[in-house]
Design an enzyme around this catalytic site. Structure first.
Site, PDB file in Angstrom:
ATOM      1  N   ARG A 143       0.895  -1.230  -0.024  1.00  0.00           N
ATOM      2  CA  ARG A 143       0.439   0.721  -0.190  1.00  0.00           C
ATOM      3  C   ARG A 143       1.140   1.090   0.404  1.00  0.00           C
ATOM      4  NH1 ARG A 143      -3.055   0.028   5.264  1.00  0.00           N
ATOM      5  NH2 ARG A 143      -3.670   2.254   4.523  1.00  0.00           N
ATOM      6  N   LYS A 175      -2.030  -7.769  11.339  1.00  0.00           N
ATOM      7  CA  LYS A 175      -3.728  -7.566  11.398  1.00  0.00           C
ATOM      8  C   LYS A 175      -5.055  -7.097  10.237  1.00  0.00           C
ATOM      9  CE  LYS A 175      -4.229  -3.043  13.921  1.00  0.00           C
ATOM     10  NZ  LYS A 175      -4.782  -2.676  15.032  1.00  0.00           N
ATOM     11  N   ASP A 176      -4.225  -6.802   9.169  1.00  0.00           N
ATOM     12  CA  ASP A 176      -5.417  -7.005   8.150  1.00  0.00           C
ATOM     13  C   ASP A 176      -5.644  -7.343   8.027  1.00  0.00           C
ATOM     14  OD1 ASP A 176      -5.823  -3.518   9.320  1.00  0.00           O
ATOM     15  OD2 ASP A 176      -4.033  -3.316   8.231  1.00  0.00           O
ATOM     16  N   THR A 211     -11.439   6.396  17.555  1.00  0.00           N
ATOM     17  CA  THR A 211     -11.049   4.980  17.640  1.00  0.00           C
ATOM     18  C   THR A 211     -12.306   4.533  15.968  1.00  0.00           C
ATOM     19  OG1 THR A 211     -10.641   3.074  17.945  1.00  0.00           O
ATOM     20  CG2 THR A 211     -12.062   3.490  19.214  1.00  0.00           C
ATOM     21  N   ARG A 241     -13.080  -3.234  18.533  1.00  0.00           N
ATOM     22  CA  ARG A 241     -12.588  -3.825  19.759  1.00  0.00           C
ATOM     23  C   ARG A 241     -11.664  -2.788  20.736  1.00  0.00           C
ATOM     24  NH1 ARG A 241      -6.784  -4.380  20.798  1.00  0.00           N
ATOM     25  NH2 ARG A 241      -6.418  -3.006  18.477  1.00  0.00           N
ATOM     26  N   ARG A 242     -11.651  -2.096  20.276  1.00  0.00           N
ATOM     27  CA  ARG A 242     -10.686  -0.875  21.308  1.00  0.00           C
ATOM     28  C   ARG A 242     -12.713  -0.024  22.204  1.00  0.00           C
ATOM     29  NH1 ARG A 242      -6.403   1.026  17.268  1.00  0.00           N
ATOM     30  NH2 ARG A 242      -5.166  -0.695  17.488  1.00  0.00           N
ATOM     31  N   ARG A 259     -11.458   8.320  11.061  1.00  0.00           N
ATOM     32  CA  ARG A 259     -10.560   7.502  10.344  1.00  0.00           C
ATOM     33  C   ARG A 259      -9.641   7.958   9.193  1.00  0.00           C
ATOM     34  NH1 ARG A 259     -12.527   4.012   6.263  1.00  0.00           N
ATOM     35  NH2 ARG A 259     -10.361   3.617   5.825  1.00  0.00           N
ATOM     36  N   THR A 268      -2.593  11.452   9.235  1.00  0.00           N
ATOM     37  CA  THR A 268      -4.200  12.335   9.332  1.00  0.00           C
ATOM     38  C   THR A 268      -4.498  12.558  10.535  1.00  0.00           C
ATOM     39  OG1 THR A 268      -4.268  11.288   6.834  1.00  0.00           O
ATOM     40  CG2 THR A 268      -7.173  12.801   7.817  1.00  0.00           C
TER      41      THR A 268
HETATM   42  C1  DPM Z   1      -7.307  -3.213  11.681  1.00  0.00           C
HETATM   43  C2  DPM Z   1      -8.092  -2.642  13.166  1.00  0.00           C
HETATM   44  C3  DPM Z   1      -7.183  -0.986  12.907  1.00  0.00           C
HETATM   45  C4  DPM Z   1      -6.231  -0.842  11.781  1.00  0.00           C
HETATM   46  C5  DPM Z   1      -9.128  -2.509  14.285  1.00  0.00           C
HETATM   47  C6  DPM Z   1      -8.540  -2.542  15.699  1.00  0.00           C
HETATM   48  C7  DPM Z   1      -7.565   0.425  13.477  1.00  0.00           C
HETATM   49  C8  DPM Z   1      -8.729   1.060  13.223  1.00  0.00           C
HETATM   50  C9  DPM Z   1      -8.545   2.492  14.021  1.00  0.00           C
HETATM   51  C10 DPM Z   1      -7.624  -4.897  11.330  1.00  0.00           C
HETATM   52  N1  DPM Z   1      -6.469  -2.137  11.140  1.00  0.00           N
HETATM   53  O1  DPM Z   1      -7.230  -2.922  15.095  1.00  0.00           O
HETATM   54  O2  DPM Z   1      -9.302  -3.666  16.650  1.00  0.00           O
HETATM   55  O3  DPM Z   1      -8.105   2.428  15.447  1.00  0.00           O
HETATM   56  O4  DPM Z   1      -9.242   2.927  13.841  1.00  0.00           O
HETATM   57  C11 DPM Z   1      -3.951  -0.612  11.054  1.00  0.00           C
HETATM   58  C12 DPM Z   1      -3.395  -0.264  12.159  1.00  0.00           C
HETATM   59  C13 DPM Z   1      -2.013  -0.754  11.901  1.00  0.00           C
HETATM   60  C14 DPM Z   1      -1.813  -1.874  11.108  1.00  0.00           C
HETATM   61  C15 DPM Z   1      -3.312   1.362  13.338  1.00  0.00           C
HETATM   62  C16 DPM Z   1      -3.622   1.149  14.429  1.00  0.00           C
HETATM   63  C17 DPM Z   1      -0.258  -0.468  12.847  1.00  0.00           C
HETATM   64  C18 DPM Z   1       0.359  -1.448  13.718  1.00  0.00           C
HETATM   65  C19 DPM Z   1       0.345  -2.784  13.839  1.00  0.00           C
HETATM   66  C20 DPM Z   1      -5.789   0.196  11.174  1.00  0.00           C
HETATM   67  N2  DPM Z   1      -3.878  -1.424  10.490  1.00  0.00           N
HETATM   68  O5  DPM Z   1      -4.065  -0.023  14.881  1.00  0.00           O
HETATM   69  O6  DPM Z   1      -3.024   2.191  14.661  1.00  0.00           O
HETATM   70  O7  DPM Z   1       0.985  -3.138  12.903  1.00  0.00           O
HETATM   71  O8  DPM Z   1      -0.284  -3.851  14.064  1.00  0.00           O
END
Ligand code: DPM
Length: 318
Positions: free
Chosen positions: A10, A82-83, A129, A133-134, A151, A156
């Site tokens: 990405r 996690k994505d 957030t 989950r959070r 978002r 941002t």
């Molecule tokens: C996913 C979530 C979020 C990301 C949902 C979750 C956070 C969304 C938000 C599945 N992907 O965690 O429950 O809080 O609005 C994402 C981040 C990272 C990977 C950013 C983050 C970086 C950390 C990593 C977005 N994906 O969570 O702050 O490598 O795990």
């Protein structure tokens, strides 16, 4: 022999930092080979005004990269683990899981609150957030706080925080570290406050099934201990059929070959919470997955089943 391996990523700054890390490791081990990076935008990068859980599509940040892999436009793709959905499209595999950074969540505050903790914030303080989950875990624990969707990429989000739209944000420590913003962390959230997302802090490198050349290359970025933990976590999530629609968190620890996995499932409002922990001796992917599945079954029997049914009844299953 093909010595050019194209890496899909990405375009966000965080995604590129992660992809460059994988590329640099490969380049260090294979100096004669070429590892060009091909960037692309995913649906999740385009739709920035809709809450993540409302879009509800699995693989929001990964699908375009997966299609590029299947079309042989790239040979591997680097994702935040996690994505990456727990079910891979036919023809693709997780070729490597990299060493995990700190997996916990962090509180990042507007400068006027810097250094405070969630417990110390005044009633009504606005926390951003878009993670269910959070949201569910923090509502459960801190009913005095207000939660608001946010978002956009990390850059941002921090801009929105600092211009005063929010009092604080919850973000992954790992992402903040990689961006060089660790000094903005006011509190790292312990498991009694927030369990982390499955795979959080690790990178998942995807490639084509049966692409032995790439699978062999990827061994230099694979981290066995992280992989054992994440295989257990991913099996737990898969067994519960949770995508980003369901508040599910985990915590894992590997000591020798004893793997301890904790998991939590919450209702959307945070009112109901089912938590459990199991330990097993784990040396293979299959054993790790068995632990994750076993914990999921146990939580289902202890009330998670009812929570999941209620959520799927309101939002539908994607
Ligand atoms: C996913 C979530 C979020 C990301 C949902 C979750 C956070 C969304 C938000 C599945 N992907 O965690 O429950 O809080 O609005 C994402 C981040 C990272 C990977 C950013 C983050 C970086 C950390 C990593 C977005 N994906 O969570 O702050 O490598 O795990």
């Amino acid at each position: 022999m093909n010595s050019v391996t194209r890496i899909g990523s990405r375009q966000s700054q965080l995604a590129l930092i992660q992809t460059h890390w994988v590329r640099d490791e490969l380049q260090k081990h294979y100096p004669e080979q070429a590892f060009p990076i091909v960037t692309m935008t995913t649906q999740g990068d385009k739709i920035l005004d809709v809450a993540l859980a409302k879009i509800g599509d699995k693989g929001l940040f990964t699908k375009e990269l997966e299609q590029a892999l299947l079309r042989h436009e790239v040979d591997l793709a680097v994702h935040s683990l996690k994505d990456l959905p727990t079910r891979m499209p036919e023809g693709l595999v997780l070729g490597a899981i990299t060493q995990r950074e700190e997996p916990r969540d962090a509180l990042v505050l507007h400068p006027r609150w810097q250094g405070k903790t969630l417990a110390e914030l005044p009633p009504g303080a606005v926390i951003g957030t878009s993670s269910l989950r959070r949201l569910a875990q923090l509502r459960h624990r801190f009913p005095h706080l207000t939660f608001k969707d946010i978002r956009g990429n990390l850059n941002t989000r921090l801009q929105k925080l600092d211009r005063g739209d929010y009092d604080g944000l919850i973000l992954a420590v790992a992402g903040l570290h990689r961006m060089g913003w660790a000094d903005r962390i006011s509190e790292v959230l312990d498991p009694d406050i927030s369990l982390y997302a499955v795979g959080q802090g690790a990178l998942g490198v995807q490639c084509r099934a049966g692409d032995e050349r790439v699978l062999a290359l990827l061994q230099v970025v694979h981290h066995r201990e992280t992989a054992l933990r994440c295989w257990a976590e991913r099996a737990f999530l898969r067994q519960l059929e949770g995508g980003c629609q369901v508040p599910i968190g985990v915590h894992s620890q590997l000591v020798g070959d004893e793997l301890t996995l904790s998991g939590v499932v919450l209702s959307l409002d945070g009112q109901q919470r089912v938590f459990g922990t199991q330990t097993a001796k784990v040396t293979t992917e299959a054993e790790a997955q068995a632990l994750g599945e076993s914990l999921a079954q146990t939580l289902r029997a202890q009330g998670a089943e009812a929570i999941l049914q209620a959520i799927f009844a309101t939002v539908g299953r994607s």
